[in-house]
Design an enzyme around this catalytic site. Sequence first.
Site, PDB file in Angstrom:
ATOM      1  N   ARG A 144      -4.396   4.490  -8.500  1.00  0.00           N
ATOM      2  CA  ARG A 144      -4.148   5.881  -8.894  1.00  0.00           C
ATOM      3  C   ARG A 144      -4.060   6.020 -10.417  1.00  0.00           C
ATOM      4  O   ARG A 144      -4.490   7.025 -10.989  1.00  0.00           O
ATOM      5  CB  ARG A 144      -2.915   6.453  -8.202  1.00  0.00           C
ATOM      6  CG  ARG A 144      -1.667   5.645  -8.254  1.00  0.00           C
ATOM      7  CD  ARG A 144      -0.659   6.133  -7.193  1.00  0.00           C
ATOM      8  NE  ARG A 144       0.353   5.132  -6.927  1.00  0.00           N
ATOM      9  CZ  ARG A 144       1.648   5.280  -7.200  1.00  0.00           C
ATOM     10  NH1 ARG A 144       2.076   6.392  -7.763  1.00  0.00           N
ATOM     11  NH2 ARG A 144       2.499   4.333  -6.910  1.00  0.00           N
ATOM     12  N   VAL A 166      -1.843   5.824   1.658  1.00  0.00           N
ATOM     13  CA  VAL A 166      -3.058   5.003   1.655  1.00  0.00           C
ATOM     14  C   VAL A 166      -3.158   4.211   2.952  1.00  0.00           C
ATOM     15  O   VAL A 166      -2.177   3.637   3.420  1.00  0.00           O
ATOM     16  CB  VAL A 166      -3.059   4.044   0.446  1.00  0.00           C
ATOM     17  CG1 VAL A 166      -4.318   3.179   0.444  1.00  0.00           C
ATOM     18  CG2 VAL A 166      -2.948   4.839  -0.850  1.00  0.00           C
ATOM     19  N   LEU A 223       0.863  -1.180   0.000  1.00  0.00           N
ATOM     20  CA  LEU A 223       0.000   0.000   0.000  1.00  0.00           C
ATOM     21  C   LEU A 223       0.900   1.230   0.000  1.00  0.00           C
ATOM     22  O   LEU A 223       1.871   1.296   0.756  1.00  0.00           O
ATOM     23  CB  LEU A 223      -0.899   0.022   1.249  1.00  0.00           C
ATOM     24  CG  LEU A 223      -2.163  -0.828   1.236  1.00  0.00           C
ATOM     25  CD1 LEU A 223      -2.858  -0.753   2.583  1.00  0.00           C
ATOM     26  CD2 LEU A 223      -3.108  -0.383   0.133  1.00  0.00           C
ATOM     27  N   ASP A 224       0.585   2.217  -0.839  1.00  0.00           N
ATOM     28  CA  ASP A 224       1.359   3.445  -0.866  1.00  0.00           C
ATOM     29  C   ASP A 224       1.327   4.119   0.504  1.00  0.00           C
ATOM     30  O   ASP A 224       0.362   3.944   1.266  1.00  0.00           O
ATOM     31  CB  ASP A 224       0.791   4.409  -1.914  1.00  0.00           C
ATOM     32  CG  ASP A 224       1.024   3.915  -3.339  1.00  0.00           C
ATOM     33  OD1 ASP A 224       1.970   3.126  -3.540  1.00  0.00           O
ATOM     34  OD2 ASP A 224       0.275   4.327  -4.241  1.00  0.00           O
ATOM     35  N   PRO A 225       2.348   4.913   0.835  1.00  0.00           N
ATOM     36  CA  PRO A 225       2.401   5.557   2.153  1.00  0.00           C
ATOM     37  C   PRO A 225       1.157   6.371   2.504  1.00  0.00           C
ATOM     38  O   PRO A 225       0.716   6.351   3.662  1.00  0.00           O
ATOM     39  CB  PRO A 225       3.641   6.465   2.037  1.00  0.00           C
ATOM     40  CG  PRO A 225       4.520   5.761   1.063  1.00  0.00           C
ATOM     41  CD  PRO A 225       3.587   5.147   0.053  1.00  0.00           C
TER      42      PRO A 225
END
Length: 314
Positions: free
Chosen positions: A195, A57, A53-55
């Site tokens: 995204r 998110v 998971l992106d930071p």
Amino acid sequence: MDRRASIHFRYFRGEAMDGVLLLHKPAGMTSHDCVMRIRKLFQTKKVGHTGTLDPDVSGVLPICIGKATKIVELLTAERKTYEGEVTLGIATTTEDASGDIVSVKPIEQPIFRHDIERVFANLTGDIEQVPPMYSAVKVNGKKLYEYARAGIDVERPKRNVHIFELLLLDDRQVFTGERISFRFRVTCSKGTYVRTLAVQIGERLGYPAHMSYLVRTASGPFTLDQCVSFADIEQHVASGTAHTLLLPIERALVHFPTYVMSKEEEEKVKHGALLPILSSMPERLLMVNEQGEALAIYMPHPTKQSYMKPLKVL
């Protein structure tokens, strides 16, 4: 550390440390940061996450501990569900709200609900994506974000992903304003960049776009309401009950077809032996003993049609 805490940690380092922790990942941490923190809290190096998971998110991040690290790739392969927000009119370097603005186009005409729903329908099913420059995808042994930070543009490999469901979470019939944002829910395959999906939605509506918000609400069979926070984990560690937060492997794989072995079969499975294939053999079969403990995952043998072979011995 007092004697009582020392006893608890000795206990945690035993078999009770095997299982899956359902973490509610907070925004502001990378998935790797979460793994490192779990290693310290649970006093073990055998920890792995099941899908980056992106930071920025937050949401469901299953963490495998101990023997459960053997099933990381199986849980990573599960479909994921997200709730997010698309903002039209602005594109960014990272395709989300954290990036620098690279394109702006004021929205001068209203956008109708049926226009958005038509785009969503066209993006449902098998689609092609180009990973963002700010991503961990490797090209020639180097991560794309390393090229991006150095100002180097490289050709990015296209990938095929599957969108199972894409729904508009907004009651409006008409969307107006120089900037338009709307919420959505998507269930998608492993490897989908949400995204990038937001950017694709914008492109099909005729505008630059970025993902302005995202939370993962489900990963495979696990949902956000089942997850625990770091604060919860720390409280359990302090009280010596952290092991109770771990799902046993058989519960983490409860969505797999299950076969209960005889004592004789159990001994063979422990040694990774081939077994006669079942008449209705699924792609993956969870092998459990009479006590319900997961011992292996079997699959049809690729060349010996009368047999099944172990994919994982647990």
